[in-house]
Design a protein around this motif. Structure first.
Motif, PDB file in Angstrom:
ATOM      1  N   TYR A 158     -58.687  -9.348 -33.335  1.00  0.00           N
ATOM      2  CA  TYR A 158     -58.889  -9.529 -31.894  1.00  0.00           C
ATOM      3  C   TYR A 158     -57.860  -8.732 -31.097  1.00  0.00           C
ATOM      4  O   TYR A 158     -58.177  -8.173 -30.040  1.00  0.00           O
ATOM      5  CB  TYR A 158     -58.796 -11.009 -31.529  1.00  0.00           C
ATOM      6  CG  TYR A 158     -59.130 -11.289 -30.079  1.00  0.00           C
ATOM      7  CD1 TYR A 158     -60.419 -11.081 -29.597  1.00  0.00           C
ATOM      8  CD2 TYR A 158     -58.157 -11.757 -29.207  1.00  0.00           C
ATOM      9  CE1 TYR A 158     -60.729 -11.329 -28.267  1.00  0.00           C
ATOM     10  CE2 TYR A 158     -58.455 -12.014 -27.877  1.00  0.00           C
ATOM     11  CZ  TYR A 158     -59.743 -11.798 -27.415  1.00  0.00           C
ATOM     12  OH  TYR A 158     -60.054 -12.035 -26.102  1.00  0.00           O
ATOM     13  N   ILE A 159     -56.626  -8.666 -31.593  1.00  0.00           N
ATOM     14  CA  ILE A 159     -55.601  -7.859 -30.935  1.00  0.00           C
ATOM     15  C   ILE A 159     -56.022  -6.392 -30.912  1.00  0.00           C
ATOM     16  O   ILE A 159     -55.864  -5.692 -29.905  1.00  0.00           O
ATOM     17  CB  ILE A 159     -54.239  -8.017 -31.646  1.00  0.00           C
ATOM     18  CG1 ILE A 159     -53.713  -9.439 -31.463  1.00  0.00           C
ATOM     19  CG2 ILE A 159     -53.225  -7.001 -31.119  1.00  0.00           C
ATOM     20  CD1 ILE A 159     -52.440  -9.731 -32.238  1.00  0.00           C
ATOM     21  N   ASP A 160     -56.582  -5.928 -32.021  1.00  0.00           N
ATOM     22  CA  ASP A 160     -57.075  -4.554 -32.096  1.00  0.00           C
ATOM     23  C   ASP A 160     -58.175  -4.322 -31.070  1.00  0.00           C
ATOM     24  O   ASP A 160     -58.221  -3.284 -30.396  1.00  0.00           O
ATOM     25  CB  ASP A 160     -57.589  -4.277 -33.505  1.00  0.00           C
ATOM     26  CG  ASP A 160     -57.821  -2.797 -33.762  1.00  0.00           C
ATOM     27  OD1 ASP A 160     -57.003  -1.981 -33.303  1.00  0.00           O
ATOM     28  OD2 ASP A 160     -58.831  -2.450 -34.392  1.00  0.00           O
ATOM     29  N   ASN A 166     -58.141  -1.758 -27.725  1.00  0.00           N
ATOM     30  CA  ASN A 166     -59.189  -0.773 -27.443  1.00  0.00           C
ATOM     31  C   ASN A 166     -59.641  -0.883 -25.993  1.00  0.00           C
ATOM     32  O   ASN A 166     -59.827   0.134 -25.295  1.00  0.00           O
ATOM     33  CB  ASN A 166     -60.387  -0.966 -28.379  1.00  0.00           C
ATOM     34  CG  ASN A 166     -60.119  -0.475 -29.781  1.00  0.00           C
ATOM     35  OD1 ASN A 166     -59.325   0.446 -29.981  1.00  0.00           O
ATOM     36  ND2 ASN A 166     -60.771  -1.078 -30.771  1.00  0.00           N
ATOM     37  N   VAL A 167     -59.788  -2.118 -25.533  1.00  0.00           N
ATOM     38  CA  VAL A 167     -60.173  -2.343 -24.136  1.00  0.00           C
ATOM     39  C   VAL A 167     -59.079  -1.841 -23.193  1.00  0.00           C
ATOM     40  O   VAL A 167     -59.349  -1.145 -22.206  1.00  0.00           O
ATOM     41  CB  VAL A 167     -60.439  -3.840 -23.882  1.00  0.00           C
ATOM     42  CG1 VAL A 167     -60.692  -4.099 -22.398  1.00  0.00           C
ATOM     43  CG2 VAL A 167     -61.632  -4.312 -24.703  1.00  0.00           C
ATOM     44  N   ALA A 168     -57.827  -2.201 -23.495  1.00  0.00           N
ATOM     45  CA  ALA A 168     -56.703  -1.787 -22.644  1.00  0.00           C
ATOM     46  C   ALA A 168     -56.545  -0.277 -22.617  1.00  0.00           C
ATOM     47  O   ALA A 168     -56.289   0.314 -21.557  1.00  0.00           O
ATOM     48  CB  ALA A 168     -55.408  -2.440 -23.140  1.00  0.00           C
ATOM     49  N   ASN A 169     -56.710   0.375 -23.758  1.00  0.00           N
ATOM     50  CA  ASN A 169     -56.585   1.831 -23.815  1.00  0.00           C
ATOM     51  C   ASN A 169     -57.708   2.519 -23.045  1.00  0.00           C
ATOM     52  O   ASN A 169     -57.491   3.561 -22.404  1.00  0.00           O
ATOM     53  CB  ASN A 169     -56.574   2.304 -25.268  1.00  0.00           C
ATOM     54  CG  ASN A 169     -55.281   1.946 -25.982  1.00  0.00           C
ATOM     55  OD1 ASN A 169     -54.239   1.766 -25.355  1.00  0.00           O
ATOM     56  ND2 ASN A 169     -55.341   1.824 -27.299  1.00  0.00           N
ATOM     57  N   GLN A 170     -58.906   1.950 -23.087  1.00  0.00           N
ATOM     58  CA  GLN A 170     -60.009   2.490 -22.304  1.00  0.00           C
ATOM     59  C   GLN A 170     -59.719   2.356 -20.811  1.00  0.00           C
ATOM     60  O   GLN A 170     -60.004   3.272 -20.028  1.00  0.00           O
ATOM     61  CB  GLN A 170     -61.312   1.764 -22.656  1.00  0.00           C
ATOM     62  CG  GLN A 170     -61.851   2.105 -24.034  1.00  0.00           C
ATOM     63  CD  GLN A 170     -63.070   1.270 -24.399  1.00  0.00           C
ATOM     64  OE1 GLN A 170     -63.637   0.572 -23.566  1.00  0.00           O
ATOM     65  NE2 GLN A 170     -63.471   1.339 -25.663  1.00  0.00           N
TER      66      GLN A 170
END
Length: 234
Positions: free
Chosen positions: A142-144, A148-152
């Motif tokens: 879930y952290i991964d 991914n969401v934060a980097n997007q």
């Protein structure tokens, strides 16, 4: 001393002070924008952030995370990887929260018409608790996913900075041309008045539906700008 002279004096005083941010300097992705604003007579910036991913530990105070009362376990203005977050989480003692904070710019404006050029907002953020009372509440998978969401969001944030900068340049160029040519200004004002009247008539003849309200509440296409007008009693 007139108001323009007072504003200039205030601007010089503020820009001569040391940068009080934790980093101690303006973020690379907004340096050009900040310099552009500070070169204009009617603006100066007081603080800024190009956008960041950070991990905060709120200690024993629960989820009421406040910057002055929490520990910064990790902060980056670039895309973040899971291993860095996992390592940082091992230092947490209380309630750790992963956040993405979008571009923020605080600007002092000489007068109202200057502030109207910068009046935009944003809801392009992310805040998720990961640890409660020292215990990890989510899986590494879930952290991964969150990263991914934060980097997007970080990549989209950079595009929004560029879009805002380009729009600001065009808006100030048009303002300069209008001030140099009064006839253009008069024509623009007449056109604006006509459009405003049409919009008012249209608004009176329509009702805002629940769907429209929801769409307005979810609109997050703009960057976040905080504006302060030069105070009368400065």
């Amino acid at each position: 001393m007139d108001r323009i002279a007072e504003f200039r004096k205030w601007k010089v005083q503020c820009l001569s002070k040391a940068d009080l941010s934790r980093k101690g300097s303006v973020d690379e992705d907004v340096v050009e924008l900040v310099q552009f604003l500070n070169m204009r007579d009617q603006f100066f910036t007081t603080s800024s952030c190009a956008g960041r991913i950070l991990l905060l530990d709120g200690g024993i105070n629960g989820f009421e995370v406040q910057k002055q009362n929490c520990c910064w376990l990790l902060v980056t203005h670039k895309p973040c990887v899971k291993d860095d977050v996992i390592v940082a989480l091992k230092k947490a003692n209380g309630d750790a929260t992963l956040k993405f904070e979008p571009f923020v710019l605080h600007v002092q404006c000489r007068q109202l018409q200057d502030a109207q050029i910068l009046a935009v907002r944003s809801t392009h953020g992310l805040e998720v608790p990961l640890i409660h009372k020292g215990k990890l509440m989510v899986t590494e998978e879930y952290i991964d996913f969150l990263l991914n969401v934060a980097n997007q969001k970080m990549e989209e944030n950079k595009k929004r900075i560029e879009r805002f900068y380009n729009c600001l340049q065009h808006a100030l160029e048009r303002e300069t041309m209008t001030n140099l040519h009064p006839k253009i200004k008069e024509k623009n004002n007449s056109s604006y008045t006509y459009k405003k009247q049409r919009n008012q008539e249209k608004a009176r003849s329509q009702c805002i539906t629940k769907e429209n309200v929801k769409e307005l509440e979810n609109d997050d296409d703009d960057v976040g700008i905080n504006i302060t007008i030069f105070p009368e009693d400065y």
